[in-house]
Design a protein around this motif. Structure first.
Motif, mmCIF file in Angstrom:
data_model
loop_
_atom_site.group_PDB
_atom_site.id
_atom_site.type_symbol
_atom_site.label_atom_id
_atom_site.label_comp_id
_atom_site.label_asym_id
_atom_site.label_seq_id
_atom_site.Cartn_x
_atom_site.Cartn_y
_atom_site.Cartn_z
ATOM 1 N N ILE A 269 0.844 85.687 20.834
ATOM 2 C CA ILE A 269 1.187 86.843 20.018
ATOM 3 C C ILE A 269 0.500 86.883 18.624
ATOM 4 C CG2 ILE A 269 2.954 88.017 18.808
ATOM 5 C CD1 ILE A 269 4.992 86.934 21.105
ATOM 6 N N GLN A 270 0.466 85.673 18.012
ATOM 7 C CA GLN A 270 0.082 85.674 16.760
ATOM 8 C C GLN A 270 -1.551 85.869 16.628
ATOM 9 O OE1 GLN A 270 1.464 82.499 14.145
ATOM 10 N NE2 GLN A 270 3.352 82.476 15.463
ATOM 11 N N LYS A 271 -2.231 85.113 17.685
ATOM 12 C CA LYS A 271 -3.781 84.757 17.369
ATOM 13 C C LYS A 271 -4.484 85.422 18.424
ATOM 14 C CE LYS A 271 -2.960 80.971 15.070
ATOM 15 N NZ LYS A 271 -3.236 80.855 13.410
ATOM 16 N N VAL A 272 -3.901 86.217 19.464
ATOM 17 C CA VAL A 272 -4.682 87.218 20.352
ATOM 18 C C VAL A 272 -4.072 88.673 20.241
ATOM 19 C CG1 VAL A 272 -5.229 87.577 22.761
ATOM 20 C CG2 VAL A 272 -4.980 85.248 21.866
ATOM 21 N N ILE A 273 -2.716 88.733 20.510
ATOM 22 C CA ILE A 273 -2.286 90.151 20.596
ATOM 23 C C ILE A 273 -2.211 91.006 19.175
ATOM 24 C CG2 ILE A 273 -0.298 91.598 21.343
ATOM 25 C CD1 ILE A 273 -1.615 89.991 23.585
ATOM 26 N N ASN A 274 -1.858 89.991 18.213
ATOM 27 C CA ASN A 274 -1.704 90.151 16.684
ATOM 28 C C ASN A 274 -3.112 90.104 15.938
ATOM 29 O OD1 ASN A 274 0.496 91.965 17.254
ATOM 30 N ND2 ASN A 274 1.931 90.404 16.791
ATOM 31 N N ASN A 275 -3.960 89.559 16.694
ATOM 32 C CA ASN A 275 -5.129 88.952 15.929
ATOM 33 C C ASN A 275 -5.818 89.820 14.674
ATOM 34 O OD1 ASN A 275 -8.382 88.489 15.611
ATOM 35 N ND2 ASN A 275 -7.628 86.731 16.553
ATOM 36 N N ARG A 276 -5.779 89.438 13.593
ATOM 37 C CA ARG A 276 -6.482 90.011 12.656
ATOM 38 C C ARG A 276 -7.951 89.962 12.260
ATOM 39 N NH1 ARG A 276 -2.510 93.917 12.113
ATOM 40 N NH2 ARG A 276 -0.391 93.048 11.978
ATOM 41 N N GLY A 277 -8.484 89.303 13.089
ATOM 42 C CA GLY A 277 -9.952 88.844 12.756
ATOM 43 C C GLY A 277 -10.744 89.394 13.918
ATOM 44 N N GLY A 278 -11.718 88.827 14.493
ATOM 45 C CA GLY A 278 -12.483 89.271 15.361
ATOM 46 C C GLY A 278 -12.033 89.766 16.701
ATOM 47 N N LEU A 279 -10.746 89.489 17.033
ATOM 48 C CA LEU A 279 -10.236 90.197 18.268
ATOM 49 C C LEU A 279 -9.293 91.179 18.087
ATOM 50 C CD1 LEU A 279 -9.367 86.960 20.550
ATOM 51 C CD2 LEU A 279 -11.529 88.647 20.643
ATOM 52 N N HIS A 280 -9.279 91.583 16.582
ATOM 53 C CA HIS A 280 -8.326 92.895 16.260
ATOM 54 C C HIS A 280 -8.524 93.990 17.368
ATOM 55 C CE1 HIS A 280 -5.785 95.222 14.000
ATOM 56 N NE2 HIS A 280 -6.663 95.948 13.837
ATOM 57 N N ASN A 281 -7.546 94.382 18.137
ATOM 58 C CA ASN A 281 -7.631 95.500 18.846
ATOM 59 C C ASN A 281 -8.460 95.456 19.985
ATOM 60 O OD1 ASN A 281 -5.519 97.143 17.717
ATOM 61 N ND2 ASN A 281 -6.788 98.050 16.175
ATOM 62 N N ARG A 282 -8.872 94.076 20.311
ATOM 63 C CA ARG A 282 -9.973 93.859 21.279
ATOM 64 C C ARG A 282 -9.323 93.748 22.846
ATOM 65 N NH1 ARG A 282 -12.375 94.848 17.219
ATOM 66 N NH2 ARG A 282 -14.296 94.059 16.842
ATOM 67 N N VAL A 283 -8.161 93.364 22.818
ATOM 68 C CA VAL A 283 -7.441 93.233 24.106
ATOM 69 C C VAL A 283 -7.117 94.542 24.882
ATOM 70 C CG1 VAL A 283 -5.225 92.386 25.208
ATOM 71 C CG2 VAL A 283 -6.213 91.205 23.548
ATOM 72 N N THR A 284 -7.664 94.721 25.837
ATOM 73 C CA THR A 284 -7.789 96.151 26.679
ATOM 74 C C THR A 284 -6.441 95.912 27.705
ATOM 75 O OG1 THR A 284 -9.205 95.228 28.493
ATOM 76 C CG2 THR A 284 -10.111 96.399 26.687
ATOM 77 N N LYS A 285 -6.146 94.963 28.055
ATOM 78 C CA LYS A 285 -4.931 94.998 28.990
ATOM 79 C C LYS A 285 -4.116 93.946 28.747
ATOM 80 C CE LYS A 285 -6.342 98.290 32.247
ATOM 81 N NZ LYS A 285 -7.405 98.680 31.411
#
Length: 477
Positions: free
Chosen positions: A154-170
């Protein structure tokens, strides 16, 4: 070969990822033993061209060596040289899979993703660069990242504030099976138990596939629980000690909240949890409750006529409640243990709470059985705790309907037909009166009874109950 049971919504989402004309980054998380890896392997069995799993507490060199071995296995080539760092590892991956995704959709699967990130390893930065600069531009690529450590995901992927911010598509939050899926899963394994036996198993194990896999053909629910919970070698005997620490970095606080909720059948508000567990009122508590909720251990409910700030949290993980109530302090073990415990007074209180929790989880099935599947409703428990000498009241479950009616549900777990005697009829009347008085609602109230085997149709029943639901309804799709 084991079948993929249930998971209909998840399969639709994964299919959309395959059908997409763009690169897809799919994040899947859920508690330990819930079937995340099986779901991905089974659904994408023809599309996965690379699979790599992190190892818990492994060193950076070990993780990189395993990555090299995984790449060798996937490419069916001569041994691939172990990469010296993660940037090189992803460069090697790009070169190997680039030619394989020219004409058709392929899948890369990173399992136990949080465990790959070791201190100062640079893994996340390398993965972010890999996705942003190369993978996201490959229209025939699906990258699946999976993890049991819900807080980390949740912290590092879903709510990532760095390079993965809003990158998860599903995004998939995988939860335990419901009762219908549990019955189908056990049937696929040639386990034939009636609904009451299945309900008993579910009340102790929940719908966790790996727990249910412990059920053997020809065993009763009591035999299964004796063997898995009350023998030292049983899977569930010490599972609680492992479960939370494998999911959460500071699991001691998560366990304290779970124990506090196990002691309160009516649930606790956020402030009550803070007081009971000596927590602070800041963001740390909010995050802790979110992590437990996202992992399916607790569930927040907004009481009737209240706001989200008044949410009541309930322990909704069946195994955790069963462990705290029976397993951790049990002195006797082995055959017959559960049958003896099921005659105790603590069994009665536990069974009522566990059945109530199951009903809350199966609200949609109950709604359908009531006949209001097409009516917009808001579902919640309700309680009124008087600070004076006046009588309080608790409604196990209610359906606040858009058609100006409310179903007040009374939930009772019994071994046979339930009987509403004179005293209990008075309790039901009082609950209804207190609810109307305290909420000031003008809606029509329907007393609805949810039981295992139904209720005797005496005068008390006829004069009070407008709708009756048995456990059979909970097993419907």
């Amino acid at each position: 070969m084991e079948q993929l049971i249930g998971r209909e919504e998840e399969k639709l989402l994964l299919q959309r990822a395959l059908d997409s004309n763009e690169a897809e980054l799919v994040a899947i998380y859920g508690r330990r033993r819930i079937g995340k890896t099986f779901l991905i392997r089974k659904f994408f069995e023809k599309q996965i061209i690379f699979e790599f799993s992190g190892i818990h507490n492994a060193t950076l060199s070990d993780q990189l060596a395993n990555f090299g071995q995984a790449l060798t296995l996937s490419m069916k080539s001569l041994p691939v040289e172990t990469p010296v760092n993660w940037r090189q590892a992803f460069n090697m991956l790009e070169k190997c899979i680039g030619p394989l995704i020219k004409k058709q959709k392929r899948v890369l699967f990173f399992d136990e993703f949080p465990w790959i990130q070791t201190p100062r390893s640079g893994f996340m930065q390398a993965f972010e660069y890999f996705w942003n600069m190369w993978a996201s531009r490959q229209k025939n690529l699906v990258v699946v990242i999976c993890g049991s450590a819900a807080s980390w995901m949740i912290q590092k992927v879903i709510n990532n504030r760095g390079g993965l911010h809003n990158r998860v598509t599903k995004r998939i939050r995988l939860l335990p099976f419901n009762l219908s899926e549990t019955a189908a899963y056990l049937k696929s394994r040639k386990i034939n138990l009636d609904q009451y036996q299945l309900l008993q198993l579910y009340m102790a194990m929940g719908g966790v596939p790996l727990y249910l896999k412990e059920v053997n053909t020809g065993e009763s629910a009591a035999q299964v629980l004796d063997r898995t919970c009350f023998k030292k070698s049983g899977l569930l005997h010490d599972e609680f000690k492992i479960l939370y620490h494998s999911l959460f970095e500071k699991a001691i606080y998560h366990i304290e909240v779970v124990r506090a909720l196990a002691a309160k059948s009516g649930g606790l508000t956020r402030n009550e949890i803070i007081e009971a567990c000596s927590l602070t009122s800041g963001g740390g508590t909010t995050q802790l409750l979110e992590e437990l909720s996202e992992s399916g251990f607790i569930t927040p409910y907004i009481p009737f006529d209240k706001t989200v700030r008044d949410s009541i949290y309930k322990l909704t993980d069946e195994y955790s409640l069963f462990y705290i109530k029976f397993i951790e302090n049990i002195k006797s073990q082995g055959a017959g243990t559960w049958l003896r415990l099921s005659e105790s007074t603590s069994w009665k209180s536990w069974s009522g709470l566990a059945f109530e929790s199951i009903c809350l989880k199966h609200a949609q099935q109950i709604k359908k059985a009531i006949g209001i599947a097409d009516v917009y409703t808001e579902v919640s428990p309700w309680r009124y705790a008087s600070k004076k000498k006046e009588q309080g009241a608790q409604i196990d479950l209610l359906f606040d309907r858009k058609d100006n009616c409310i179903n007040l549900c009374e939930i009772k777990f019994t071994l046979s037909e339930f009987i509403i005697d004179k005293n209990y009829a008075a309790v039901l009347k009082q609950k209804e009166a207190i609810f109307r008085e305290r909420t000031q609602t003008r809606k029509t109230l329907f007393l609805t009874l949810i039981t295992t085997y139904g209720a005797k149709k005496n005068n008390n029943y006829i004069n009070l109950i407008q709708k009756e639901i048995t456990m059979e309804a909970l097993f419907k799709d």
